[in-house]
Design a protein around this motif. Structure first.
Motif, short mmCIF file in Angstrom:
data_model
loop_
_atom_site.label_atom_id
_atom_site.label_comp_id
_atom_site.label_asym_id
_atom_site.label_seq_id
_atom_site.Cartn_x
_atom_site.Cartn_y
_atom_site.Cartn_z
N LEU A 49 0.84 -1.20 0.00
CA LEU A 49 0.00 0.00 0.00
C LEU A 49 0.87 1.25 0.00
O LEU A 49 2.00 1.25 0.49
N SER A 50 0.35 2.29 -0.56
CA SER A 50 1.03 3.59 -0.59
C SER A 50 -0.03 4.67 -0.68
O SER A 50 -1.20 4.39 -0.99
N PRO A 51 0.32 5.93 -0.40
CA PRO A 51 -0.67 7.01 -0.51
C PRO A 51 -1.33 7.10 -1.88
O PRO A 51 -2.45 7.60 -1.99
N LYS A 52 -0.65 6.60 -2.90
CA LYS A 52 -1.23 6.65 -4.24
C LYS A 52 -2.15 5.45 -4.52
O LYS A 52 -2.81 5.42 -5.56
N ARG A 53 -2.15 4.47 -3.60
CA ARG A 53 -2.96 3.26 -3.83
C ARG A 53 -3.88 2.99 -2.63
O ARG A 53 -4.11 1.86 -2.26
N LEU A 54 -4.38 4.05 -2.03
CA LEU A 54 -5.23 3.90 -0.85
C LEU A 54 -6.60 3.35 -1.20
O LEU A 54 -7.35 2.94 -0.29
N GLU A 55 -6.95 3.32 -2.46
CA GLU A 55 -8.26 2.78 -2.82
C GLU A 55 -8.28 1.26 -2.76
O GLU A 55 -9.36 0.64 -2.76
N GLU A 56 -7.10 0.64 -2.70
CA GLU A 56 -7.04 -0.82 -2.62
C GLU A 56 -7.40 -1.28 -1.21
O GLU A 56 -7.19 -0.57 -0.23
N ARG A 57 -7.89 -2.52 -1.13
CA ARG A 57 -8.27 -3.09 0.16
C ARG A 57 -7.63 -4.46 0.32
O ARG A 57 -7.29 -5.14 -0.65
#
Length: 457
Positions: free
Chosen positions: A194-202
């Motif tokens: 996870l990263s701030p650019k991929r916060l939509e992932e769960r």
């Protein structure tokens, strides 16, 4: 130490302790059983010797010795001694092996019927045998070599089994602990990606019912809140930048135009007045931001006092109508309680006044008739304050965002404002352990309802 290693060690310690206690109990009871069997054999030999010596007339002590020597079931260093009713020895099976028996020992056996004792390495059993002439005492003694050898063999077997099972437990524990923590390792890998650019992932979990699945669900809810916080932050920064950029751009443009050529004094005065207005707008925005931040970080609750909510409503009405001569605030008093103690709340008077005044001002501002309707009602120890207006209303798509700082809906584009008022109201209400809800019917009406906990003095 890794969880897998810790689980393996704990599992090994637990099973090893259980095995050790179990084997120790087995060893102790086996020792006792061996000892009881040995004394049972001594008792049997003593009874047999006494019976042959007393009941069979043809058997004398010499013949009995011969019979004992011919017996193949003889114990190591076995000796049997018999004493008559006068405590005189009448028989001894082995002259080479002797153990001292005094009169007191014989009397003790007569009194207790059976006595066990040891002489050096020889275990001795004394028992009483009844005859027609009286009771004779028989002592049978031998070295318990058989029990010692069996106990040694049993101990070696138990130690070998203990070590074998501990080894098996370590291997199986490591294997099953790995299977147990494998879902956690998968979660760690997913979190690392996870990263701030991929916060939509769960995160994903194979089983949502176990503890790991619940942990994944908790992390996903946390990620959702973090994602919303990032979105709010971006929106806040974009709105602040936009609100600050407009007056700054106007100030810069007016000053640049004024410097292009010489102008009359009146022109400079107009430019200065316009720049002053834009500067005041910047100051108002900054003041609103400072007030919003103050509500977020300050500890107001320590200075809360008991205040009357109806007096604050009337004062807020007065201040709102002074802002604009066209503003009109109507207060419905039909549901106000007669007992003034029911109108008491614990809070900060200035903050509550700011919240109610902002709601009244917004209601008047966005109403074509510039009218606001305010009602107060006490219900289940809660004071509900309703502020309603008639007008364009708020679109349903804007309702979830109206309490965000600097958010301005489509219907507010033509009205002057910074989008901070409702956010300030919400934080003030939450600071007072209350809540605020909004309902709107587009093109008809909008209603805000503040709920504050009642406090009786």
């Amino acid at each position: 130490m890794q969880i897998r290693s810790r689980l393996t060690y704990q599992f090994t310690y637990l099973v090893s302790a259980i095995l050790f206690v179990s084997y120790l109990i087995i060893y102790i009871f086996s020792q006792q059983n061996y000892k009881e069997n040995f004394y049972s054999r001594l008792r049997q030999k003593a009874n047999t010797a006494a019976e042959l010596l007393v009941n069979v007339n043809q058997v004398d002590s010499k013949l009995l010795r011969i019979i004992d020597r011919a017996n193949r079931d003889i114990l190591f260093r076995e000796n049997i001694m018999a004493y008559d009713t006068c405590n005189e020895r009448i028989y001894r099976s082995n002259d080479t092996i002797s153990f001292h028996i005094d009169v007191n020992r014989v009397k003790e056996v007569r009194r207790k019927k059976e006595v066990r004792f040891a002489h050096e390495d020889i275990e001795i059993l004394g028992t009483v045998f009844a005859t027609p002439e009286g009771r004779i005492v028989v002592f049978a003694g031998a070295v318990d070599q058989y029990s010692a050898e069996n106990a040694k063999d049993l101990k070696n077997i138990l130690i070998a089994l203990f070590l074998l099972f501990v080894f098996i437990v370590v291997i199986s524990g490591w294997f099953f602990a790995g299977r147990a923590v494998n879902p956690i390792s998968e979660v760690i890998k997913q979190v690392d990606q996870l990263s701030p650019k991929r916060l939509e992932e769960r995160l994903e979990s194979s089983d949502s019912e176990d503890e790991i699945g619940k942990m994944v669900s908790t992390i996903n809810r946390l990620l959702e809140r973090i994602e919303n916080a990032f979105k709010l932050q971006k929106t806040f920064i974009a709105n602040v930048s936009h609100e600050l950029k407009n007056p700054l751009t106007k100030i810069s443009s007016q000053l640049e135009v004024s410097l292009l050529k010489e102008r009359a004094a009146e022109d400079y005065k107009e430019t200065i007045a316009s720049v002053l207005e834009d500067t005041q707008e910047l100051a108002a925005i900054t003041e609103s931001l400072l007030e919003l931040n103050k509500i977020s970080v300050s500890d107001y609750q320590a200075g809360f006092q008991i205040i009357r909510i109806d007096e604050i409503i009337w004062e807020a009405r007065s201040l709102t109508q002074k802002l604009n001569s066209h503003y009109k605030v109507s207060i419905d008093t039909s549901f106000m309680p007669d007992d003034e103690e029911e109108l008491m709340i614990r809070g900060d008077e200035k903050l509550i006044l700011t919240a109610i005044k902002n709601l009244m001002e917004n209601a008047c501002k966005f109403s074509p008739k510039h009218c606001a309707f305010v009602g107060l009602r006490v219900y289940h120890n809660t004071i509900n304050i309703r502020v309603k207006n008639e007008g364009k209303g708020i679109p349903k798509s804007d309702l979830p965002f109206i309490f965000q700082p600097f958010f301005r809906g489509e219907n507010t584009a033509s009205s002057k404002g910074y989008g901070i008022g409702l956010s300030l109201v919400e934080r003030i209400i939450h600071l007072h352990n209350g809540s605020i809800q909004v309902q709107s019917n587009p093109n008809e009406w909008t209603e805000f309802t503040m709920s504050l906990p009642q406090t009786k003095p």
